[in-house]
Design an enzyme around this catalytic site. Structure first.
Site, mmCIF file in Angstrom:
data_model
loop_
_atom_site.group_PDB
_atom_site.id
_atom_site.type_symbol
_atom_site.label_atom_id
_atom_site.label_comp_id
_atom_site.label_asym_id
_atom_site.label_seq_id
_atom_site.Cartn_x
_atom_site.Cartn_y
_atom_site.Cartn_z
ATOM 1 C CG ASP A 53 -2.097 -0.833 1.193
ATOM 2 O OD1 ASP A 53 -2.165 -1.699 0.302
ATOM 3 O OD2 ASP A 53 -2.986 -0.659 2.043
ATOM 4 C CG HIS A 91 1.192 -8.899 0.814
ATOM 5 N ND1 HIS A 91 0.278 -9.878 1.130
ATOM 6 C CD2 HIS A 91 1.182 -8.025 1.854
ATOM 7 C CE1 HIS A 91 -0.267 -9.607 2.316
ATOM 8 N NE2 HIS A 91 0.262 -8.491 2.767
ATOM 9 C CB SER A 95 10.730 2.685 4.667
ATOM 10 O OG SER A 95 11.834 3.299 4.063
#
Length: 281
Positions: free
Chosen positions: A88, A144, A247
């Site tokens: 995200d 992911h 980050s």
């Protein structure tokens, strides 16, 4: 040079990051509730997506920050050949790697060899493609798999811990190749690919699903760890790592493996959404 950029050069990055590491794990209720509440309010965090939507129920701030999502909150694109977004956040940059160089921002670039820690590892990506995703404090902080892959090696590259916020990315030359980072080399079904977890000031802690906490400790020299023969294979969309705080994630692909979609800088993206299309053979 602005004052904010000047501070990036003079602040004691690792010292501050160590303080934040412990502060975000302090279970003292008034402290952790204040930290969590501040982030939820200031960054408009959507707790309805979380497996545990009560923000103040988390043991400490880091548990909140690395929270799981509900199983239905994210889904992998239904096309098995879709290249999935690994995190995200917002697109920092994406596109072609030109003669081994990766675009950073506003005339800034850096080499794939610098990013990965050596020239040989960068050769497969010399004319490939890249995607850089910036995670803000409001985002889901687990990373992911963009496609199925078998872990071959990780490389912990030492460095600075500059901010990776847009103002710093635009102003600090070769920022992503200078920050402390964990390079994860995978072998996919049709070639290699790399996912790089880039640390940042105050938020430089990285954990993986295969090794647990990797950063800290901080490195003083390049640390390589081979996983050859261990058969650590992660499926497409499977969780691979997390930032204990946030980050940037950078993905490198060799030429011909996939065609990227027309991603725009600052475009909001979610884990599992299509960001490109992989070649079938």
């Amino acid at each position: 040079m602005t004052f904010n950029v000047f501070l990036q050069y003079i602040l004691p990055h690792r010292f501050l990051s160590r303080i934040v590491y412990w502060a975000t794990r302090w279970t003292f209720t008034p402290w952790k509730n204040w930290l969590i509440g501040t982030i939820v309010r200031n960054y408009d965090v959507n707790m309805s997506e979380a497996a545990q939507p009560d923000a103040l129920s988390y043991q400490h701030f880091n548990a909140f920050f690395t929270r799981k999502l509900r199983p239905d909150a994210r889904a992998a694109d239904a096309d098995p050949l879709a290249l999935l977004c690994p995190a995200d956040g917002r697109i920092s940059q994406s596109g072609a790697i030109v003669d081994g160089r990766i675009f950073q921002a506003k005339g800034q670039d850096y080499s794939a060899a610098e990013l990965l820690g050596d020239e040989a590892s960068a050769q497969p990506y010399r004319d490939g493609s890249f995607v850089t995703v910036y995670l803000s404090p409001r985002d889901y902080h687990r990373v992911h798999m963009p496609m199925k892959g078998t872990l071959r090696e990780t490389v912990h590259v030492p460095g600075r811990i500059f901010s990776v916020a847009p103002f710093a990315v635009e102003a600090i030359p070769r920022l992503f190749a200078r920050n402390e980072r964990l390079v994860c080399h995978f072998d996919g079904e049709h070639g290699p690919f790399v996912v790089v977890m880039v640390g940042a000031i105050l938020v430089s802690s990285v954990a993986t699903v295969w090794d647990g906490l990797v950063i800290p400790p901080y490195a003083s020299s390049i640390r390589r760890k081979s996983f050859e023969g261990q058969n650590i294979t992660l499926d497409r969309f499977a969780e691979m790592a997390r930032f204990n705080m946030g980050s940037t994630v950078i993905m490198l692909l060799p030429a011909g493996m996939a065609a990227l979609d027309a991603l725009q800088p600052l475009q909001h993206v979610l884990v599992g959404q299509r960001i490109g299309h992989r070649s079938p053979g």
